[in-house]
Design a protein around this motif. Structure first.
Motif, PDB file in Angstrom:
ATOM      1  N   GLY A 184     -68.531  31.075  92.703  1.00 24.97           N
ATOM      2  CA  GLY A 184     -67.130  30.697  92.487  1.00 24.97           C
ATOM      3  C   GLY A 184     -66.320  30.624  93.767  1.00 24.97           C
ATOM      4  N   GLY A 185     -66.810  31.273  94.811  1.00 26.39           N
ATOM      5  CA  GLY A 185     -66.004  31.356  96.015  1.00 26.39           C
ATOM      6  C   GLY A 185     -64.961  32.459  95.918  1.00 26.39           C
ATOM      7  N   THR A 186     -64.296  32.677  97.036  1.00 23.39           N
ATOM      8  CA  THR A 186     -63.336  33.776  97.140  1.00 23.39           C
ATOM      9  C   THR A 186     -62.041  33.280  97.768  1.00 23.39           C
ATOM     10  OG1 THR A 186     -65.058  35.463  97.323  1.00 23.39           O
ATOM     11  CG2 THR A 186     -62.910  36.023  98.261  1.00 23.39           C
ATOM     12  N   LEU A 187     -60.936  33.767  97.229  1.00 26.27           N
ATOM     13  CA  LEU A 187     -59.627  33.496  97.818  1.00 26.27           C
ATOM     14  C   LEU A 187     -59.078  34.830  98.308  1.00 26.27           C
ATOM     15  CD1 LEU A 187     -58.467  30.626  97.777  1.00 26.27           C
ATOM     16  CD2 LEU A 187     -57.002  31.320  95.896  1.00 26.27           C
ATOM     17  N   VAL A 188     -58.863  34.933  99.620  1.00 22.93           N
ATOM     18  CA  VAL A 188     -58.240  36.134 100.175  1.00 22.93           C
ATOM     19  C   VAL A 188     -56.755  35.827 100.330  1.00 22.93           C
ATOM     20  CG1 VAL A 188     -58.384  37.898 101.964  1.00 22.93           C
ATOM     21  CG2 VAL A 188     -60.362  36.444 101.498  1.00 22.93           C
ATOM     22  N   VAL A 189     -55.909  36.693  99.784  1.00 28.58           N
ATOM     23  CA  VAL A 189     -54.488  36.359  99.774  1.00 28.58           C
ATOM     24  C   VAL A 189     -53.667  37.388 100.539  1.00 28.58           C
ATOM     25  CG1 VAL A 189     -54.645  35.112  97.592  1.00 28.58           C
ATOM     26  CG2 VAL A 189     -54.063  37.543  97.575  1.00 28.58           C
ATOM     27  N   ALA A 190     -52.588  36.901 101.113  1.00 25.02           N
ATOM     28  CA  ALA A 190     -51.644  37.747 101.848  1.00 25.02           C
ATOM     29  C   ALA A 190     -50.335  37.779 101.087  1.00 25.02           C
ATOM     30  CB  ALA A 190     -51.424  37.189 103.250  1.00 25.02           C
ATOM     31  N   ARG A 191     -49.740  38.986 101.041  1.00 27.01           N
ATOM     32  CA  ARG A 191     -48.488  39.141 100.299  1.00 27.01           C
ATOM     33  C   ARG A 191     -47.270  39.166 101.210  1.00 27.01           C
ATOM     34  NH1 ARG A 191     -50.813  44.346  97.405  1.00 27.01           N
ATOM     35  NH2 ARG A 191     -51.631  44.422  99.514  1.00 27.01           N
ATOM     36  N   ASP A 192     -47.504  39.413 102.498  1.00 28.79           N
ATOM     37  CA  ASP A 192     -46.362  39.493 103.407  1.00 28.79           C
ATOM     38  C   ASP A 192     -46.800  39.020 104.786  1.00 28.79           C
ATOM     39  OD1 ASP A 192     -47.763  41.595 104.609  1.00 28.79           O
ATOM     40  OD2 ASP A 192     -46.742  43.098 103.387  1.00 28.79           O
ATOM     41  N   ARG A 193     -45.858  39.093 105.719  1.00 31.87           N
ATOM     42  CA  ARG A 193     -46.093  38.551 107.052  1.00 31.87           C
ATOM     43  C   ARG A 193     -47.250  39.258 107.763  1.00 31.87           C
ATOM     44  NH1 ARG A 193     -41.967  36.243 110.805  1.00 31.87           N
ATOM     45  NH2 ARG A 193     -40.568  36.488 109.026  1.00 31.87           N
ATOM     46  N   ASP A 194     -47.314  40.580 107.616  1.00 31.74           N
ATOM     47  CA  ASP A 194     -48.398  41.327 108.258  1.00 31.74           C
ATOM     48  C   ASP A 194     -49.753  40.884 107.731  1.00 31.74           C
ATOM     49  OD1 ASP A 194     -46.708  42.760 109.780  1.00 31.74           O
ATOM     50  OD2 ASP A 194     -46.985  44.670 108.731  1.00 31.74           O
TER      51      ASP A 194
END
Lengths: 377, 377
Positions: free
Chosen positions: B105-115
């Motif tokens: 399926g693959g992977t999505l790495v997500v960021a929630r903020d600027r850091d």
């Protein structure tokens, strides 16, 4: 094929059908059966064998907090029940030889912000008007008596008279009390429908009885049209402190959640209110919201072990009042919604009186099951 | 009293003690046993019967994300393992007749903020330097391919090559492959200590073997002083969408949590990292933090049913690298920490080579168990 169950024959002195077949082996059915047996009736409790809402319930005995403003009739029932609960437990312990798990720890209701503090002040004034004990505590004082409270708590009410009981112990004690009073509790007996002179069980057999007492909780609605009962789902978490008891001594309540300590370092954290039919699946959201709400006021909850996540179905009526009394030949004891544990003792006495053909006292009239029949078609 | 187990006699052609006694019936032990059996060795897998870390594991195949910056030797092992994993699964499916549960399926790495977005940009650059596929997605694009993502997501990396596998299916397939290759898997066989020529079981009996392969995961440290393995607790939630699959198609990762979809509408949400010894109790805090972290990026998680809360023990070494190879007559295959599923196929091949007396390739030298013996006393 219809199979007749042989007559109940506990102690060899029983002949013929029981006087009462109680549909439901929870605290309401058992308390009613116990009181009926004490009055000399031969009772048979038909227990479907699936733990009911009581298995999930925290067992708070909080008459005022559980009645919304304006629900005066419910408040009156709750107050009577709360007042009588210690004596009910004492008599039950005596009759059963088992500890019903009454815990006189008191309750602290806490506010996290200005809105909630204003709400607590209304509750404070209301309890004072009712002549009920309540003390308003500033945060420093609240944290002195319950050091696990978060520094962010803005206000607390100390309700020393709001106790709790362990519903699993209560039910175990009631079962034993029914047996000792000469009644029978039949496990795994699921009732499929009510008959004019008894009930038909899920296995197709018929159990005749002088009167049927319907105490089937959220399932009562499926067995009788006369009393509209719907399930209201409640999820709870059962937690355990490996260090033993002491994180909090009192029941801690917020607007959305409550944490009820048991004597052994276990806690019940509840409860969601969800209209989802007969769905008892635990959900990520239910668990998350309970933990979020309570950890804001008792952060140490997050250190506890999680033993169980459970959901139960409260039996709710359109007016939030229970249905207790006789209607069309059936005696009802259901629809207790959030107050089933608190009202169990009181309901048992009323139901037993109804089974004996007595008129119920005037203060119980709001719970008359006939009120639903009055709705125009 | 010492009882000798009779010789393994699968198919009637086995005489005498097995060539290899494998201590541990998880993916590492089973993959090693399978490869060894393929090389003609008679293998006996001793499975304590308690599900290991694999039973809890989500099964992400994420070579880069699981190696910290600077852990080049681990990264190299992980990359080799990830590259070989599809072929390993294909061969295993063929050999076992069972589906090991690989999901591309693959992977999505997500960021929630600027850091976190800055961190993703570093990961992006790092993967590009390694020549690994990765695409940087602005939030609108990320939400087009995964509509369940929260609008607050700031940045995402689409790592199409990071797949997942269902460790429970993987282990079932490996068990069957071992059997079909002529090996034996003995359930309920807990090893108490290693002997010069075999092992002593918890029931006091002795199992002789040509060589012992130690693949006991977090319990390896208790069986051998030569390789320091400690347990690192990981809690996971197993969730289920009653609507079926489709909430997310890809594995969704944040810095603290990940959500791995299975094909049937189930999800594994993991995982805490806790140094608490051999404690596998679920905690309120572990559950709360996982749900909080993932619901910030996939709010719909809160609608899922909660099926299981579990904790497992990762076998960790001081340098986060596994121990694979021969030392003092024992072959080690343990210490895989967060990478046990990903490294199972690769480890199986290395362990089988070591069992056959072959020198391991130079790239496997960082996993040499002898490195711990070099520490001055």
């Amino acid at each position: 094929m219809v199979v007749e169950h042989p007559a109940d024959s506990v102690g060899g002195h029983r002949q013929g059908k029981p006087d009462v077949a109680v549909v439901g082996g929870g605290p309401i059915g058992l308390a009613s059966a116990w009181r009926a047996a004490q009055r000399g009736l031969r009772v048979l409790v038909l227990d479907a064998g699936e733990p009911g809402a009581w298995h999930v319930a925290a067992g708070m005995l909080a008459p005022v907090a559980e009645a919304d403003f304006g629900e005066d009739a419910l408040l009156d029932l709750n107050l009577r029940a709360a007042q009588g609960f210690p004596a009910f437990c004492a008599e039950l312990a005596e009759a059963s030889g088992a500890d019903p798990g009454l815990r006189r720890g008191g309750t602290l209701v806490v506010a996290r912000d200005r809105d909630e503090a204003a709400e607590l002040d209304r509750l404070h004034a209301f309890r004072q008007r009712l002549g009920l004990g309540v003390e308003r505590l500033l945060p420093s004082r609240a944290r002195r008596i319950e050091p696990a409270l978060a520094p962010t708590v803005r206000l607390a009410l100390d309700i020393a008279g709001d106790h709790s009981v362990d519903p699993r112990r209560l039910v175990a004690a009631l079962r034993e009390a029914v047996r000792r009073a000469g009644g029978e509790v039949r496990a795994g007996a699921r009732v499929r429908r009510l008959l004019p002179d008894g009930v038909e069980l899920a296995d197709g057999s018929v159990q005749r009885a002088g009167t049927v007492l319907l105490a089937a909780g959220a399932h009562a609605g499926a067995l009788s049209d006369a009393v509209p009962v719907r399930p209201v789902k409640g999820q709870v978490l059962r937690l355990r402190d490996p260090q033993g008891p002491g994180l909090v001594d009192r029941t801690i309540r917020t607007r959305e959640a409550y944490l009820v300590p048991r004597a052994d370092g276990r806690y019940v954290l509840g409860a969601t209110m969800e209209e989802r039919g007969f769905d008892t699946a635990a959900t990520a959201g239910g668990v998350f919201e309970l933990l979020r709400d309570i950890s804001e006021v008792v952060p140490g909850v997050l250190e506890l072990e999680l033993e169980e996540v459970l959901a139960g179905l409260r039996p709710a009526t359109p007016d939030n009042l229970p249905a207790i009394g006789r209607l069309d030949g059936i005696v009802y004891a259901t629809g207790h919604h959030r107050n089933g544990i608190l009202l169990s003792g009181l309901t048992g006495e009323l139901a037993a009186a109804a089974l004996c053909g007595e008129a119920l006292p005037g203060w119980a009239a709001p719970a008359d099951p006939a009120r639903f029949a009055r709705v125009p078609a």
